[in-house]
Design a protein around this motif. Structure first.
Motif, PDB file in Angstrom:
ATOM      1  N   ASN A  24      37.372  39.562  32.118  1.00 54.12           N
ATOM      2  CA  ASN A  24      38.538  40.342  32.507  1.00 54.12           C
ATOM      3  C   ASN A  24      38.243  41.164  33.756  1.00 54.12           C
ATOM      4  O   ASN A  24      38.172  42.379  33.711  1.00 54.12           O
ATOM      5  CB  ASN A  24      38.961  41.253  31.345  1.00 54.12           C
ATOM      6  N   ILE A  25      38.077  40.476  34.898  1.00 55.34           N
ATOM      7  CA  ILE A  25      37.785  41.192  36.137  1.00 55.34           C
ATOM      8  C   ILE A  25      38.944  41.110  37.114  1.00 55.34           C
ATOM      9  O   ILE A  25      38.779  41.257  38.298  1.00 55.34           O
ATOM     10  CB  ILE A  25      36.493  40.657  36.787  1.00 55.34           C
ATOM     11  N   GLY A  26      40.146  40.856  36.599  1.00 55.92           N
ATOM     12  CA  GLY A  26      41.319  40.844  37.445  1.00 55.92           C
ATOM     13  C   GLY A  26      41.779  39.475  37.896  1.00 55.92           C
ATOM     14  O   GLY A  26      42.826  39.358  38.510  1.00 55.92           O
ATOM     15  N   GLU A  57      51.414  41.656  43.229  1.00 54.51           N
ATOM     16  CA  GLU A  57      50.677  41.271  44.426  1.00 54.51           C
ATOM     17  C   GLU A  57      49.294  40.786  44.020  1.00 54.51           C
ATOM     18  O   GLU A  57      48.631  41.393  43.175  1.00 54.51           O
ATOM     19  CB  GLU A  57      50.550  42.459  45.380  1.00 54.51           C
ATOM     20  N   TYR A  58      48.868  39.701  44.651  1.00 56.69           N
ATOM     21  CA  TYR A  58      47.593  39.074  44.326  1.00 56.69           C
ATOM     22  C   TYR A  58      46.807  38.790  45.597  1.00 56.69           C
ATOM     23  O   TYR A  58      47.378  38.426  46.616  1.00 56.69           O
ATOM     24  CB  TYR A  58      47.823  37.748  43.574  1.00 56.69           C
ATOM     25  N   ARG A 130      38.653  35.736  51.194  1.00 51.49           N
ATOM     26  CA  ARG A 130      40.025  36.209  50.990  1.00 51.49           C
ATOM     27  C   ARG A 130      40.901  35.703  52.127  1.00 51.49           C
ATOM     28  O   ARG A 130      40.579  35.849  53.290  1.00 51.49           O
ATOM     29  CB  ARG A 130      40.038  37.742  50.957  1.00 51.49           C
ATOM     30  N   PHE A 131      42.030  35.104  51.763  1.00 51.28           N
ATOM     31  CA  PHE A 131      42.960  34.551  52.740  1.00 51.28           C
ATOM     32  C   PHE A 131      44.212  35.397  52.890  1.00 51.28           C
ATOM     33  O   PHE A 131      45.078  35.066  53.679  1.00 51.28           O
ATOM     34  CB  PHE A 131      43.354  33.122  52.360  1.00 51.28           C
ATOM     35  N   GLY A 132      44.322  36.468  52.138  1.00 50.80           N
ATOM     36  CA  GLY A 132      45.480  37.336  52.287  1.00 50.80           C
ATOM     37  C   GLY A 132      46.082  37.732  50.961  1.00 50.80           C
ATOM     38  O   GLY A 132      45.539  37.455  49.893  1.00 50.80           O
ATOM     39  N   CYS A 133      47.226  38.382  51.066  1.00 52.98           N
ATOM     40  CA  CYS A 133      47.950  38.895  49.914  1.00 52.98           C
ATOM     41  C   CYS A 133      49.141  37.991  49.617  1.00 52.98           C
ATOM     42  O   CYS A 133      49.850  37.570  50.528  1.00 52.98           O
ATOM     43  CB  CYS A 133      48.418  40.322  50.208  1.00 52.98           C
ATOM     44  N   LEU A 134      49.344  37.703  48.364  1.00 54.27           N
ATOM     45  CA  LEU A 134      50.461  36.885  47.923  1.00 54.27           C
ATOM     46  C   LEU A 134      51.354  37.744  47.028  1.00 54.27           C
ATOM     47  O   LEU A 134      50.895  38.283  46.027  1.00 54.27           O
ATOM     48  CB  LEU A 134      49.945  35.671  47.150  1.00 54.27           C
ATOM     49  N   MET A 166      43.674  37.079  42.298  1.00 53.42           N
ATOM     50  CA  MET A 166      43.194  38.275  41.616  1.00 53.42           C
ATOM     51  C   MET A 166      44.226  39.389  41.783  1.00 53.42           C
ATOM     52  O   MET A 166      44.794  39.570  42.865  1.00 53.42           O
ATOM     53  CB  MET A 166      41.858  38.698  42.224  1.00 53.42           C
ATOM     54  N   ASN A 167      44.470  40.136  40.707  1.00 46.97           N
ATOM     55  CA  ASN A 167      45.366  41.281  40.779  1.00 46.97           C
ATOM     56  C   ASN A 167      44.899  42.232  41.865  1.00 46.97           C
ATOM     57  O   ASN A 167      43.710  42.529  41.959  1.00 46.97           O
ATOM     58  CB  ASN A 167      45.403  42.043  39.454  1.00 46.97           C
ATOM     59  N   ARG A 168      45.834  42.704  42.671  1.00 45.43           N
ATOM     60  CA  ARG A 168      45.493  43.721  43.694  1.00 45.43           C
ATOM     61  C   ARG A 168      45.473  45.077  43.011  1.00 45.43           C
ATOM     62  O   ARG A 168      46.361  45.412  42.269  1.00 45.43           O
ATOM     63  CB  ARG A 168      46.527  43.733  44.797  1.00 45.43           C
ATOM     64  N   GLN A 169      44.467  45.840  43.288  1.00 44.88           N
ATOM     65  CA  GLN A 169      44.345  47.174  42.674  1.00 44.88           C
ATOM     66  C   GLN A 169      44.633  48.244  43.685  1.00 44.88           C
ATOM     67  O   GLN A 169      44.338  48.187  44.792  1.00 44.88           O
ATOM     68  CB  GLN A 169      42.937  47.363  42.117  1.00 44.88           C
TER      69      GLN A 169
END
Length: 169
Positions: A24-26, A57-58, A130-134, A166-169
């Motif tokens: 459970n690391i996101g 957002e991921y 990382r390729f960006g935010c989705l 991965m979930n954005r924190q």
């Protein structure tokens, strides 16, 4: 005998707990696909059908596993992400729209001293970029396609290519 069963049950419970906490690391999506051992051909598109995700957002990351047979300092990727949105028309019928996102990135494989910059493994090194935010909405589903963007048609030294969200924190 009873004591041995109790110890075994306790150890199994602890192992299950560690697995739940450790996983459970996101990450909401983490899949790898193998590529041809002779080399990853540019025509071989790797499709990742992510499906529906909770709205949010991921971070979109592409990973790969490479051996020392990989001949170049960098590896170029073309990543095409299609987000499908299901909605109702004014007449109450289901309708589907989509938006496409295209990213092209070069990811370092070797440093200036000729050492692989990934996380070392037994038979290969792991890399993740990382390729960006989705951003996805409530009724969205996602499909991501990955190809290599190098001039050479077939890329040797690659074992697997993966996609992580991965979930954005």
């Amino acid at each position: 005998m009873m004591r041995r069963k109790a110890i075994f049950s306790f150890m199994a419970l602890m192992l299950a707990g560690f697995m739940l906490v450790g996983c459970n690391i996101g990450y909401v999506y983490d899949r790898y696909r193998s590529v041809d051992v002779k080399g990853w051909n540019r025509a071989d598109t790797l499709d990742f059908n992510v499906g529906r995700l909770p709205a949010g957002e991921y971070d979109l990351c592409v990973g790969f596993r490479a051996t020392s047979d990989y001949p170049y300092k960098e590896l170029g990727f073309d990543v095409d992400c299609t987000v499908y949105t299901k909605h109702k028309t004014a007449a109450g019928k289901d309708s589907l729209s989509f938006r496409e996102i295209h990213k092209r990135e070069k990811c370092p494989v070797y440093d200036d001293a000729g050492r692989m910059v990934g996380r070392s493994g037994v038979s290969c090194d792991d890399f993740s970029y990382r390729f960006g935010c989705l951003k996805v909405g409530e009724n969205d589903s996602v499909v991501v396609s990955v190809t290599h963007g190098m001039n050479q048609e077939v890329m040797p030294g690659l074992m697997q290519v993966g996609l992580q969200l991965m979930n954005r924190q």
